[in-house]
Design an enzyme around this catalytic site. Structure first.
Site, PDB file in Angstrom:
ATOM      1  N   GLN A 110       0.826  -1.214   0.000  1.00 57.40           N
ATOM      2  CA  GLN A 110       0.000   0.000   0.000  1.00 57.40           C
ATOM      3  C   GLN A 110       0.861   1.265   0.000  1.00 57.40           C
ATOM      4  OE1 GLN A 110      -3.173  -1.996   2.972  1.00 57.40           O
ATOM      5  NE2 GLN A 110      -3.643   0.129   2.546  1.00 57.40           N
ATOM      6  N   ARG A 142      -9.436  -0.338   7.247  1.00 58.19           N
ATOM      7  CA  ARG A 142     -10.340   0.607   6.587  1.00 58.19           C
ATOM      8  C   ARG A 142     -10.731   1.750   7.530  1.00 58.19           C
ATOM      9  NH1 ARG A 142     -14.369  -1.123   1.920  1.00 58.19           N
ATOM     10  NH2 ARG A 142     -14.798   0.933   1.100  1.00 58.19           N
ATOM     11  N   CYS A 143      -9.720   2.336   8.139  1.00 57.46           N
ATOM     12  CA  CYS A 143      -9.974   3.522   8.952  1.00 57.46           C
ATOM     13  C   CYS A 143      -8.668   4.272   9.077  1.00 57.46           C
ATOM     14  CB  CYS A 143     -10.524   3.165  10.321  1.00 57.46           C
ATOM     15  SG  CYS A 143      -9.292   2.657  11.509  1.00 57.46           S
ATOM     16  N   GLU A 154     -13.201   5.181   4.062  1.00 58.48           N
ATOM     17  CA  GLU A 154     -13.318   4.465   5.328  1.00 58.48           C
ATOM     18  C   GLU A 154     -14.544   4.840   6.127  1.00 58.48           C
ATOM     19  OE1 GLU A 154      -8.628   5.093   5.943  1.00 58.48           O
ATOM     20  OE2 GLU A 154     -10.083   6.220   7.055  1.00 58.48           O
TER      21      GLU A 154
END
Ligand code: CDP
Length: 804
Positions: free
Chosen positions: A237, A384-385, A760
């Site tokens: 990522q 996802r935050c 997110e």
């Protein structure tokens, strides 16, 4: 129709710029089998790596015998810590300033830990050889409970730092303690609590889970001994950060390392960190002179790569009798597993947990976090935050519900009277953040109206009557959430990872015929960057989005960037894209003025061209300008039309949302039926409404998974009980409800196009909303708090324990 004959609106529509529901350009490849994932990479002479992993959660490693494995035909080598030690590679630095074993060095600290690395001619031989490696272990007492880890006589897990009083984030008070992090005003908050009309107190646990992307982690390392260049393909990522870390760890000069992230099948934070598999593959490639591929299977992904959450959040919230919140206190015990490998900016060892005052105007607050070692896998990531914001949102949204129960108030009204008002922005929170913009009341009213909140409450009351009269066995719950996200790390002055400031970048080259390529330091994992970044540019430089290629993920070509996680792509790289576009436009203005034989100030940008002010029939299109930049000698202007921007955001962006969930709960079976889910998101300026809706659907489905069933569960001796998708809940279309999406638009005042992140938000807001709905169903029977995930068994147990 000629360009000249088109109306302004037609020209704007043709660009497919900001606000257009442009179809995802990447899907042509993905839906036709043309995706190129790391496991699709095949290089000449490629070898395959596989790990011997520990079956124990805590054990001494007495011996490792690799003879039988090495003798297996097709096996090239078996690496152990003893082989890596002379290279100084048997331990590696973590993103959190700790160090982590690459291969077991004297002991193992979690089930699934890497013990030896087998390199073979094919994957099957490597797997067979793994079985032939004989490891003698001596079991040690296991700790899976972070509170027990801190007991005075608890066994020491990290012998390597035994009695070390300082860690990367300050003093350590126990051998299994990592750090204490404090924010806010402790004395003032305790004084508020002591004098408050009402104090609600609760332990809120956000269980351990895992990002579990569809594609597991993996890489291909290829060392070319002739030219001294290492190419590392991987599901990363943050490709540039991987390059820098690889250079620092290996000693290979950074210009001799090329990191390529090909297509990525989901990341969700799991692919931010550096794993032993990457180090071992690189070493194996250097040793053998051949490319080496390592790709995890699902069990390996779940048991050994970065987990998420595992925060025990003890909270106290103070209020007046009529519900005005006066103070918030939180102590978090954070289970970081065997090594502190959490992916957080350096100054934030518990991420952005200090956004836990949420959407509310809370004048006084105090947060402390203790990081703790246990015998679990390392690597706490933002699933996802944005760096623990989802834990913070869950905490405050549960505390609001608990306070509403204590006050006997409606939870929607309690929220409404405590929201930060629109006129208070930019808002300075008690825990140190400056919220950029918001209109929470407007969003809340819209949401309440859209779901007919009063009607729902009336229906719920009627259902309760029927339940009590024995006419139904189903309760109805209404879950509410108003969350505030914090996304877009930097600024550089506050946020770095391993000393690398968190800016991002975009480089644009306009070709002579008027099409373009934009390269960014981010990397899409399904978010549709190739579609949306082209849309930002289309609006900025007047070239149709369809004529712009967006390229990410190759460190030899893309400008340096900190990557994609924490919804930072739009707030940071999106801003860099707009700013690079503006540089192009500034140069284009000079070229246009020259071609039109007027002063620079006498031309203005108009959708896809520069026109002479007051004489719109005299213009040069961007296409004409692009060509001129390559074929005309323009005095004082360099040939070509290129620009690069490195963007250091002045602040985070603060997207927010108002969610409502309606659930029916069968008390006899514990089965929950999500009847309705309404999600209003405000992410500032909306680039692509269709992609936003897709992001919201995906994020809500992950939130559903986490709230209703997904967990990384361990037994008392550290066995992972949810190591396969038979046990680790992944929702199918069968469990996934329909979602109703909605929006308000409150632009970010500091972002060049006013956009905030969105990827997110649905996870951050969704989890408390699903959970609050289940809690709400049981509120009339005295339930204040029960732990997620709300799977059928746990829900049944709650009903059973309440005597229903
Ligand atoms: O960093 P990441 O890509 O995961 O998250 P993001 O910045 O929230 O963007 C997710 C996707 O939504 C991207 O394709 C964005 O361009 C798109 N988006 C949008 O269309 N409008 C916004 N205001 C925010 C994001």
């Amino acid at each position: 129709m000629t360009e000249a004959a088109q109306t302004r609106e037609e020209r704007a529509t043709a660009l497919k710029g900001l606000g257009t529901a442009r179809k995802r350009v990447e899907d042509v490849r993905f839906t036709q089998g043309k995706g190129n994932y790391v496991d699709d990479i095949k290089l000449d002479g490629m070898l395959f790596g596989d790990f011997v992993r520990s079956p124990y959660a805590h054990a001494k490693v007495l011996s490792i015998n690799t003879e039988a494995a090495t003798a297996l035909p097709g096996v090239v080598a078996v690496l152990t810590a003893a082989d890596l030690e002379p290279l100084g590679l048997h331990w590696m630095p973590t993103l959190a300033g700790d160090k982590q074993m690459v291969l077991a060095d004297g002991k193992v600290l979690f089930q699934g830990q890497e013990v030896a690395f087998v390199i073979a001619e094919d994957r099957y031989i490597a797997a067979d050889a793994v079985e032939l490696v004989e490891v003698e272990y001596e079991e040690q007492p296991v700790i899976v409970d972070p509170f027990k880890a801190l007991e005075p006589d608890a066994p020491v897990l990290r012998e390597d730092i035994r009695d070390q009083l300082e860690g990367a984030h300050g003093p350590r008070k126990h051998n299994n303690h990592i750090f204490t992090w404090e924010q806010g005003d402790k004395a003032a908050t305790e004084a508020v609590l002591a004098g408050a009309d009402v104090v609600a107190e609760e332990m809120v646990y956000y269980h351990r889970t895992h990002p579990c992307p569809l594609e597991t982690c993996g890489c291909v390392a290829s060392m070319d001994k002739v030219n001294g260049k290492l190419t590392l393909y991987g599901t990363f990522q943050a490709p540039h950060a991987v390059r820098t870390v690889a250079s620092l760890i290996s000693g290979i000069a950074e210009h001799n390392i090329r990191v390529i992230s090909p297509d990525i099948g989901g990341g969700f934070g799991n692919k931010v960190g550096v794993y032993p598999g990457y180090i071992c593959s690189v070493v194996a490639s250097i040793v053998t002179g051949k490319p080496v591929k390592w790709v995890e299977d699902r069990i390996e992904n779940l048991t050994s790569t970065a987990f998420a959450r595992d925060y025990w959040m003890k909270g106290k919230i103070a209020a007046t009798k009529d519900g005005k919140i006066t103070g918030l206190w939180c102590h978090t015990t954070a289970d970081h597993g065997a090594f502190d490998a959490c992916a957080d900016p350096t100054k934030f060892p518990a991420g952005f947990m200090n956004i836990c005052t949420g959407s509310y105007d809370i004048p006084t607050a105090y947060l402390s976090v203790d990081g703790v070692y246990t015998n679990k896998a390392p690597g706490g990531v933002a699933y996802r935050c944005s760096f623990r914001v989802t834990e913070a949102a869950y905490f405050i949204e549960r505390m609001i519900e608990v306070l509403a129960i204590k006050l006997g108030m409606d939870a929607a009204e309690l929220r409404r009277i405590n929201f930060i008002r629109a006129d208070q922005f930019p808002y300075q929170s008690a825990l140190g953040w400056e919220y950029d913009s918001g209109n929470y009341h407007a969003a809340w009213e819209k949401a309440m109206k859209a779901v007919d909140y009063e009607g729902l409450r009336a229906e719920q009351a009627k259902r309760l009557e029927d339940f009590k009269a024995g006419k139904t066995r189903k309760l109805m719950g209404i879950g509410l959430t108003h969350f505030t996200e914090i996304v877009g790390a930097g600024p550089v002055k506050n946020c770095d990872i391993l000393g690398l400031g968190m800016f991002d970048s975009c480089e644009i080259r306009i070709h002579p015929t008027g099409s373009a390529i934009a390269r960014l330091g981010t990397i899409s994992q399904g978010q549709g960057h190739a579609t949306t970044f082209a849309q930002i540019l289309a609006s900025e430089i007047g070239i149709p989005a369809d004529d712009i290629t967006v390229e990410e993920g190759d460190t030899d070509t893309a400008p340096y960037g900190l990557g994609t996680y924490g919804s930072r792509s739009t707030p940071v790289a999106g801003a860099a894209t707009a700013m690079a576009g503006r540089k192009i436009r500034a140069k284009a203005q000079m070229i246009a003025a020259y071609l039109l034989e007027v002063h620079d100030d006498d031309v203005e940008f108009d959708v896809d061209r520069f026109v002479v002010k007051g004489a719109p029939e005299r213009f040069k299109t961007m296409k004409e300008i692009a060509f001129a930049s390559y074929n005309q000698a323009i005095p004082g202007v360099e040939p070509g039309l290129e620009a690069v921007s490195y963007y250091d955001p002045p602040n985070m962006t603060y997207p927010f949302g108002a969610y409502v969930c309606v659930v029916d709960v069968d008390v006899d079976t514990g089965v929950t039926d999500i009847r309705q889910f309404y999600a209003l998101d405000d992410c500032g300026t909306r680039i692509n409404p269709m992609i936003i809706e897709g992001q919201v659907h995906g994020g809500l489905t992950e939130a559903l998974a986490i709230a209703m069933g997904q967990e990384m569960a361990y037994d008392e001796i550290g066995n992972v009980k949810t190591a396969t998708l038979m046990d680790f809940f992944w929702p199918s279309p069968f469990e996934t409800p329909n979602y109703q999406t909605d929006w308000t638009t409150t632009p970010s005042p500091h972002h060049p196009i006013g956009a905030k992140g969105v990827g997110e938000s649905p996870n951050v807001g969704g989890v408390p909303c699903f959970s609050n709905a289940v809690h709400d169903a049981f509120r009339p029977f005295g339930l204040t708090q029960t732990n997620m995930p709300h799977d059928h068994w746990r829900v049944w147990k709650v009903a059973h324990d309440l005597g229903l």
